[in-house]
Design a protein around this motif. Structure first.
Motif, PDB file in Angstrom:
ATOM      1  N   ASN A 123     -13.958  12.572   5.579  1.00  0.00           N
ATOM      2  CA  ASN A 123     -12.839  13.090   5.170  1.00  0.00           C
ATOM      3  C   ASN A 123     -11.739  13.190   6.226  1.00  0.00           C
ATOM      4  O   ASN A 123     -12.042  13.049   7.468  1.00  0.00           O
ATOM      5  CB  ASN A 123     -13.186  14.588   4.949  1.00  0.00           C
ATOM      6  CG  ASN A 123     -12.399  15.438   3.720  1.00  0.00           C
ATOM      7  OD1 ASN A 123     -11.486  14.542   3.025  1.00  0.00           O
ATOM      8  ND2 ASN A 123     -12.626  16.469   3.234  1.00  0.00           N
ATOM      9  N   ARG A 124     -10.532  13.199   5.752  1.00  0.00           N
ATOM     10  CA  ARG A 124      -9.320  13.009   6.407  1.00  0.00           C
ATOM     11  C   ARG A 124      -8.464  14.123   6.313  1.00  0.00           C
ATOM     12  O   ARG A 124      -8.472  14.767   5.283  1.00  0.00           O
ATOM     13  CB  ARG A 124      -8.517  11.472   6.053  1.00  0.00           C
ATOM     14  CG  ARG A 124      -9.203  10.329   6.937  1.00  0.00           C
ATOM     15  CD  ARG A 124      -8.687   9.187   6.367  1.00  0.00           C
ATOM     16  NE  ARG A 124      -9.629   8.214   6.510  1.00  0.00           N
ATOM     17  CZ  ARG A 124     -10.020   7.589   7.589  1.00  0.00           C
ATOM     18  NH1 ARG A 124      -9.451   7.784   8.699  1.00  0.00           N
ATOM     19  NH2 ARG A 124     -10.927   6.585   7.417  1.00  0.00           N
ATOM     20  N   ASP A 125      -7.518  14.218   7.125  1.00  0.00           N
ATOM     21  CA  ASP A 125      -6.540  15.225   6.864  1.00  0.00           C
ATOM     22  C   ASP A 125      -5.520  14.746   6.081  1.00  0.00           C
ATOM     23  O   ASP A 125      -4.919  13.581   5.842  1.00  0.00           O
ATOM     24  CB  ASP A 125      -5.779  15.569   8.407  1.00  0.00           C
ATOM     25  CG  ASP A 125      -5.296  17.037   8.514  1.00  0.00           C
ATOM     26  OD1 ASP A 125      -5.549  17.358   9.805  1.00  0.00           O
ATOM     27  OD2 ASP A 125      -4.919  17.425   7.576  1.00  0.00           O
ATOM     28  N   ILE A 126      -4.877  15.561   5.154  1.00  0.00           N
ATOM     29  CA  ILE A 126      -4.014  15.171   4.155  1.00  0.00           C
ATOM     30  C   ILE A 126      -2.503  15.667   4.524  1.00  0.00           C
ATOM     31  O   ILE A 126      -1.634  15.673   3.911  1.00  0.00           O
ATOM     32  CB  ILE A 126      -4.320  15.691   2.790  1.00  0.00           C
ATOM     33  CG1 ILE A 126      -4.285  17.097   2.727  1.00  0.00           C
ATOM     34  CG2 ILE A 126      -5.395  14.971   2.174  1.00  0.00           C
ATOM     35  CD1 ILE A 126      -4.429  17.696   1.544  1.00  0.00           C
ATOM     36  N   SER A 127      -2.711  15.899   5.988  1.00  0.00           N
ATOM     37  CA  SER A 127      -1.341  16.635   6.356  1.00  0.00           C
ATOM     38  C   SER A 127      -0.612  15.568   7.004  1.00  0.00           C
ATOM     39  O   SER A 127      -1.237  14.417   7.653  1.00  0.00           O
ATOM     40  CB  SER A 127      -1.176  17.965   7.199  1.00  0.00           C
ATOM     41  OG  SER A 127      -0.323  17.937   7.926  1.00  0.00           O
ATOM     42  N   ASN A 128       0.822  15.426   7.172  1.00  0.00           N
ATOM     43  CA  ASN A 128       1.496  14.396   7.903  1.00  0.00           C
ATOM     44  C   ASN A 128       1.399  14.601   9.483  1.00  0.00           C
ATOM     45  O   ASN A 128       1.888  13.934  10.308  1.00  0.00           O
ATOM     46  CB  ASN A 128       2.815  14.257   7.554  1.00  0.00           C
ATOM     47  CG  ASN A 128       3.040  13.504   6.201  1.00  0.00           C
ATOM     48  OD1 ASN A 128       2.252  12.841   5.865  1.00  0.00           O
ATOM     49  ND2 ASN A 128       3.833  14.222   5.255  1.00  0.00           N
ATOM     50  N   TYR A 129       1.200  15.861   9.715  1.00  0.00           N
ATOM     51  CA  TYR A 129       1.416  16.421  11.097  1.00  0.00           C
ATOM     52  C   TYR A 129       0.195  16.535  11.823  1.00  0.00           C
ATOM     53  O   TYR A 129       0.231  16.846  13.052  1.00  0.00           O
ATOM     54  CB  TYR A 129       2.234  17.678  11.231  1.00  0.00           C
ATOM     55  CG  TYR A 129       3.316  17.703  10.231  1.00  0.00           C
ATOM     56  CD1 TYR A 129       3.383  18.334   8.731  1.00  0.00           C
ATOM     57  CD2 TYR A 129       4.388  17.101  10.650  1.00  0.00           C
ATOM     58  CE1 TYR A 129       4.260  18.195   8.089  1.00  0.00           C
ATOM     59  CE2 TYR A 129       5.652  17.077   9.827  1.00  0.00           C
ATOM     60  CZ  TYR A 129       5.510  17.261   8.683  1.00  0.00           C
ATOM     61  OH  TYR A 129       6.542  17.315   7.726  1.00  0.00           O
ATOM     62  N   THR A 132      -7.184  14.998  11.927  1.00  0.00           N
ATOM     63  CA  THR A 132      -8.411  15.699  12.167  1.00  0.00           C
ATOM     64  C   THR A 132      -9.290  14.861  11.136  1.00  0.00           C
ATOM     65  O   THR A 132      -8.682  14.497   9.968  1.00  0.00           O
ATOM     66  CB  THR A 132      -8.543  17.059  11.793  1.00  0.00           C
ATOM     67  OG1 THR A 132      -7.305  17.875  12.379  1.00  0.00           O
ATOM     68  CG2 THR A 132      -9.830  17.779  12.561  1.00  0.00           C
TER      69      THR A 132
ATOM     70  N   GLN B  21      -3.880  13.052  -3.633  1.00  0.00           N
ATOM     71  CA  GLN B  21      -3.281  13.177  -2.311  1.00  0.00           C
ATOM     72  C   GLN B  21      -4.120  12.327  -1.310  1.00  0.00           C
ATOM     73  O   GLN B  21      -3.764  11.862  -0.449  1.00  0.00           O
ATOM     74  CB  GLN B  21      -3.306  14.726  -1.825  1.00  0.00           C
ATOM     75  CG  GLN B  21      -2.458  14.783  -0.567  1.00  0.00           C
ATOM     76  CD  GLN B  21      -0.998  15.448  -0.711  1.00  0.00           C
ATOM     77  OE1 GLN B  21      -0.758  15.755  -2.135  1.00  0.00           O
ATOM     78  NE2 GLN B  21      -0.332  15.313   0.205  1.00  0.00           N
ATOM     79  N   LEU B  22      -5.557  12.578  -1.265  1.00  0.00           N
ATOM     80  CA  LEU B  22      -6.322  11.885  -0.457  1.00  0.00           C
ATOM     81  C   LEU B  22      -6.442  10.393  -0.417  1.00  0.00           C
ATOM     82  O   LEU B  22      -6.578   9.745   0.255  1.00  0.00           O
ATOM     83  CB  LEU B  22      -7.852  12.472  -0.578  1.00  0.00           C
ATOM     84  CG  LEU B  22      -8.793  12.464   0.530  1.00  0.00           C
ATOM     85  CD1 LEU B  22      -8.316  13.041   1.978  1.00  0.00           C
ATOM     86  CD2 LEU B  22     -10.188  12.760   0.204  1.00  0.00           C
ATOM     87  N   MET B  34       3.409  10.915   3.661  1.00  0.00           N
ATOM     88  CA  MET B  34       2.769  11.283   2.296  1.00  0.00           C
ATOM     89  C   MET B  34       3.674  12.381   1.866  1.00  0.00           C
ATOM     90  O   MET B  34       4.203  13.473   2.556  1.00  0.00           O
ATOM     91  CB  MET B  34       1.383  11.780   2.481  1.00  0.00           C
ATOM     92  CG  MET B  34       0.443  10.619   2.921  1.00  0.00           C
ATOM     93  SD  MET B  34      -1.200  11.211   2.765  1.00  0.00           S
ATOM     94  CE  MET B  34      -1.227  12.728   3.962  1.00  0.00           C
ATOM     95  N   THR B  69     -10.341  20.507   6.454  1.00  0.00           N
ATOM     96  CA  THR B  69      -9.884  19.802   7.183  1.00  0.00           C
ATOM     97  C   THR B  69      -9.008  20.209   8.561  1.00  0.00           C
ATOM     98  O   THR B  69      -8.269  19.402   9.356  1.00  0.00           O
ATOM     99  CB  THR B  69      -8.997  18.556   6.741  1.00  0.00           C
ATOM    100  OG1 THR B  69      -8.118  18.950   5.919  1.00  0.00           O
ATOM    101  CG2 THR B  69     -10.056  17.588   6.082  1.00  0.00           C
TER     102      THR B  69
END
Lengths: 271, 177
Positions: A123-129, A132, B21-22, B34, B69
């Motif tokens: 899994n990856r972070d879906i935020s731009n900032y 993790t 989104q992922l 994004m 996450t």
């Protein structure tokens, strides 16, 4: 807003097309785009002609003095070149000696002496900032908080939280990550921090004022601070940004690991 | 009965948006940035259903994202809860038919939520502050959110009016006929 059905649909269609164009042009890595090519084809013959005339008019009187200067410069550069070549040969000798001594002390750069657990990124972070990643090994496999995580090419990060089957890893490109590092040729110690605007580079700060930063130099962990063990490859120096005073200068370090394509990692067990 | 169906559909939409989104928006970026579709979703829920439901959905979506996450659990939850709250304030004071007000609402919520998350992450994690890069990324993300909400709004509006009928049948004051 969309009272008239036809104009509403047209508006949405136009917005979708504009969005696709923005995405294509903003992600285009090649220097010159298609439209720039066309514009250049129209303008460059005229520009070439005008520049030729200008050079003819203004260049003639400088031609003879330039030749003398150029000859002197050429001799100087040839001399410097031969001096640099001799010092380069000396450096190569010292480098091979260094490698041999390192091997004698068992400080190899391969991670054979560490016990590692292998895992995959799920899994990856879906935020731009923040940056993790989540890996598929947890406390059931022996992973604990604070363990170092490495990829096949270099350092990835450290474990921040653990569940039974997964673990969250803070990567070194995250903005809250600071790695204590040394430059491998000059052994000066610096700190590498993650940046917001790039996923491929770190900012190396707190460079000692008398340190000589060499482009292409390899950066490794120093072991200071107790978080990461010593000797793990982080990346290479891409460029040095000098500022007015020597205290503020920083270097841009390109990470050895490609975080966009990272799939399998190793967690180092004994610290 | 109708309300449970609506809630089930909303929860399914959350999963669909998470997968989108992922995987899709990881690639379909504007200059590497994004959008944040969850903010638009929480805004939509807050605008068209009751006040409490907007805040509840905001907090639960934020909490789920944090647990998956994030290093600081609870920050996104509070931020999305605030977005849900903001949506009810906007619902009372603005019309949902005007394009400009929609753009304004999406801009305000995106800026508020992302700044809140960034500031709180700085406080808890001691990250490096780079105001210029943050403002640039936030501006592009807000623009992307606005474009997406303009594209999706006819769909959202139709679904929204259906839901609004269910939840506030006899108290709809802000829809002009």
């Amino acid at each position: 807003m969309y009272k008239n059905k036809k104009s509403g649909f047209l508006g949405v269609l136009v917005t979708i097309i504009v969005l696709i164009i923005i995405v294509i042009f903003s992600n285009n890595d090649s220097g010159v785009s298609f439209f720039e090519n066309i514009a250049n084809k129209v303008v460059s013959p005229i520009q070439n002609g005008l520049t030729f005339i200008k050079n003819k008019v203004s260049g003639n009187e400088n031609f003879f003095t330039n030749v003398k200067d150029l000859k002197e410069q050429n001799e100087e550069l040839l001399k410097k070149n031969s001096e640099l070549e001799t010092s380069l040969r000396e450096l190569e000798n010292i480098k091979t000696e260094n490698e041999q001594l390192k091997e004698y002390l068992n400080l190899t750069e391969k991670y054979g002496e560490y016990k590692t657990i292998s895992g995959y990124v799920i899994n990856r972070d879906i935020s731009n900032y923040s940056r993790t990643i989540v890996i598929n090994i947890g406390s059931n496999d022996g992973v604990e908080k604070g363990m170092t995580v490495i990829g096949d090419k270099g350092l990835v990060g450290h474990v921040v939280s653990v569940t039974e089957t997964t673990a969250k890893v803070q990567t070194i490109i995250d903005t809250s990550s600071s790695v204590s590092a040394i430059m491998s040729t000059t052994k000066d110690s610096i700190v590498c921090k993650g940046e917001l605007d790039s996923d491929k580079t770190l900012r190396a700060m707190y460079i000692p004022t008398d340190a000589n930063v060499i482009q292409g130099d390899s950066i490794e962990t120093s072991g200071i601070g107790g978080l990461y063990p010593k000797g793990i490859h982080i990346g290479t120096v891409q460029k040095v940004v000098s500022t007015q005073n020597m205290i503020d200068r920083y270097a841009v370090v390109e990470t050895a690991v490609n975080f966009e394509k990272l799939t399998s990692v190793l967690v180092i067990k004994n610290n | 009965m109708k309300r449970t169906i609506i809630n089930i559909v909303l929860i399914l939409t959350i999963f669909i948006i998470y997968l989108l989104q992922l995987n899709f928006f990881n690639w379909f970026t504007i200059a590497g940035v994004m959008p944040n579709l969850f903010i638009i979703l929480v805004l939509f829920i807050g605008l068209f259903t009751s006040k409490n439901l907007g805040i509840i959905y905001g907090i639960s979506i934020g909490l789920a994202l944090d647990l998956l996450t994030s290093q600081t659990v609870g920050v996104t939850a509070v931020a999305f809860g605030l977005v849900g709250l903001l949506a009810t304030i906007f619902d009372k004071n603005f019309s949902k038919d005007n394009r400009i007000t929609i753009i304004f609402i999406v801009t305000a919520s995106t800026i508020l939520a992302e700044t809140f998350i960034y500031l709180l992450n700085y406080v808890f994690l001691d990250s490096n502050i780079n105001i210029l890069a943050f403002v640039k990324i936030l501006a592009i993300e807000t623009l992307y959110n606005i474009i997406l909400s303009i594209i999706l709004y006819p769909l959202i509006q139709r679904a929204g009016y259906y839901i609004e009928n269910e939840y506030k049948g006899n108290r709809i004051l802000t829809r002009y006929f």
